[in-house]
Write a protein that holds these residues in place. Structure first.
Motif, PDB file in Angstrom:
ATOM      1  N   ASN A  52       0.841  -1.190   0.000  1.00  0.00           N
ATOM      2  CA  ASN A  52       0.000   0.000   0.000  1.00  0.00           C
ATOM      3  C   ASN A  52       0.880   1.244   0.000  1.00  0.00           C
ATOM      4  OD1 ASN A  52       0.930  -0.359   2.572  1.00  0.00           O
ATOM      5  ND2 ASN A  52      -0.951   0.260   3.568  1.00  0.00           N
ATOM      6  N   GLU A  68       1.171  -0.681  -6.421  1.00  0.00           N
ATOM      7  CA  GLU A  68       0.135  -0.365  -5.430  1.00  0.00           C
ATOM      8  C   GLU A  68      -0.837  -1.532  -5.299  1.00  0.00           C
ATOM      9  OE1 GLU A  68      -1.705   2.080  -2.662  1.00  0.00           O
ATOM     10  OE2 GLU A  68      -0.057   2.777  -3.904  1.00  0.00           O
ATOM     11  N   THR A  69      -1.093  -1.945  -4.056  1.00  0.00           N
ATOM     12  CA  THR A  69      -2.073  -2.989  -3.789  1.00  0.00           C
ATOM     13  C   THR A  69      -3.011  -2.517  -2.691  1.00  0.00           C
ATOM     14  OG1 THR A  69      -0.688  -4.082  -2.138  1.00  0.00           O
ATOM     15  CG2 THR A  69      -0.491  -4.856  -4.409  1.00  0.00           C
ATOM     16  N   ASP A  70      -4.083  -3.234  -2.522  1.00  0.00           N
ATOM     17  CA  ASP A  70      -5.048  -2.933  -1.468  1.00  0.00           C
ATOM     18  C   ASP A  70      -4.367  -3.042  -0.109  1.00  0.00           C
ATOM     19  OD1 ASP A  70      -7.240  -2.693   0.213  1.00  0.00           O
ATOM     20  OD2 ASP A  70      -8.165  -4.573  -0.398  1.00  0.00           O
ATOM     21  N   GLU A  71      -4.617  -2.075   0.750  1.00  0.00           N
ATOM     22  CA  GLU A  71      -3.992  -2.045   2.078  1.00  0.00           C
ATOM     23  C   GLU A  71      -4.281  -3.312   2.868  1.00  0.00           C
ATOM     24  OE1 GLU A  71      -3.961   0.716   6.109  1.00  0.00           O
ATOM     25  OE2 GLU A  71      -5.141   1.324   4.384  1.00  0.00           O
ATOM     26  N   ASN A  72      -5.441  -3.890   2.698  1.00  0.00           N
ATOM     27  CA  ASN A  72      -5.830  -5.068   3.469  1.00  0.00           C
ATOM     28  C   ASN A  72      -5.524  -6.388   2.766  1.00  0.00           C
ATOM     29  OD1 ASN A  72      -6.899  -3.494   5.603  1.00  0.00           O
ATOM     30  ND2 ASN A  72      -8.716  -3.112   4.352  1.00  0.00           N
ATOM     31  N   ALA A  73      -4.860  -6.331   1.616  1.00  0.00           N
ATOM     32  CA  ALA A  73      -4.548  -7.556   0.881  1.00  0.00           C
ATOM     33  C   ALA A  73      -3.552  -8.407   1.666  1.00  0.00           C
ATOM     34  CB  ALA A  73      -3.975  -7.220  -0.488  1.00  0.00           C
ATOM     35  N   LYS A  78      -0.712 -10.046  -2.679  1.00  0.00           N
ATOM     36  CA  LYS A  78       0.285  -9.092  -3.169  1.00  0.00           C
ATOM     37  C   LYS A  78       1.301  -9.796  -4.063  1.00  0.00           C
ATOM     38  CE  LYS A  78      -0.260  -6.137   0.856  1.00  0.00           C
ATOM     39  NZ  LYS A  78       0.347  -5.554   2.042  1.00  0.00           N
ATOM     40  N   ARG A  81      -0.369 -10.635  -7.444  1.00  0.00           N
ATOM     41  CA  ARG A  81      -0.513  -9.427  -8.275  1.00  0.00           C
ATOM     42  C   ARG A  81       0.831  -9.038  -8.878  1.00  0.00           C
ATOM     43  NH1 ARG A  81      -2.291  -3.768  -7.349  1.00  0.00           N
ATOM     44  NH2 ARG A  81      -2.634  -3.086  -9.484  1.00  0.00           N
TER      45      ARG A  81
END
Length: 133
Positions: A52, A68-73, A78, A81
């Motif tokens: 994130n 950039e990845t989802d903070e809650n991933a 991660k 992705r």
């Protein structure tokens, strides 16, 4: 024509390695990235740091890319992705709180080229690690 490393008697199967680092806490990622950048490698490599916005604290180098990845991933999401976004034909993983041995990439390339097996690597922690371990 296959590339041949002068230190190895066998042809390399890989053209480029990508090291993927999933990140949630940026406090240690700079050390992890620097240790990989300092590796001796028999082929070009890049690093994909997946996390994130808070994980952007990575050294500035053309071989380092932030994804950039989802903070809650979860770390696995991660990694997945980053694999999808990578262009290396050899994928290596590292954790954001680990320091890679100087020959990690070379060792992985040699092992994969010679034995064609999945390679698992070790880690070392620097004496001055302050990563909440």
């Amino acid at each position: 024509m296959e590339a041949v490393d002068s230190d190895m008697s066998h042809p390399l199967r890989f053209k480029k390695a990508t090291v993927i680092i999933p990140v949630h806490n940026e406090s240690c990622v700079a050390s992890a990235v620097r240790s990989i950048l300092d590796n001796s490698a028999p082929l070009p490599f890049d690093i994909v740091v997946a996390g994130n916005d808070g994980a952007r604290a990575v050294p500035s180098d053309p071989r380092v890319r932030f994804l950039e990845t989802d903070e809650n991933a979860l770390p696995s999401a991660k990694r997945n992705r980053a694999v999808e976004a990578s262009d290396g034909d050899l994928i290596l993983f590292a954790d954001s709180d680990c320091v890679a041995d100087p020959g990690r990439i070379k060792g992985a390339v040699e092992a994969m080229s010679e034995h064609r097996h999945v390679v698992a690597g070790g880690l070392r922690f620097p004496a001055d690690a302050v990563c909440g371990l």
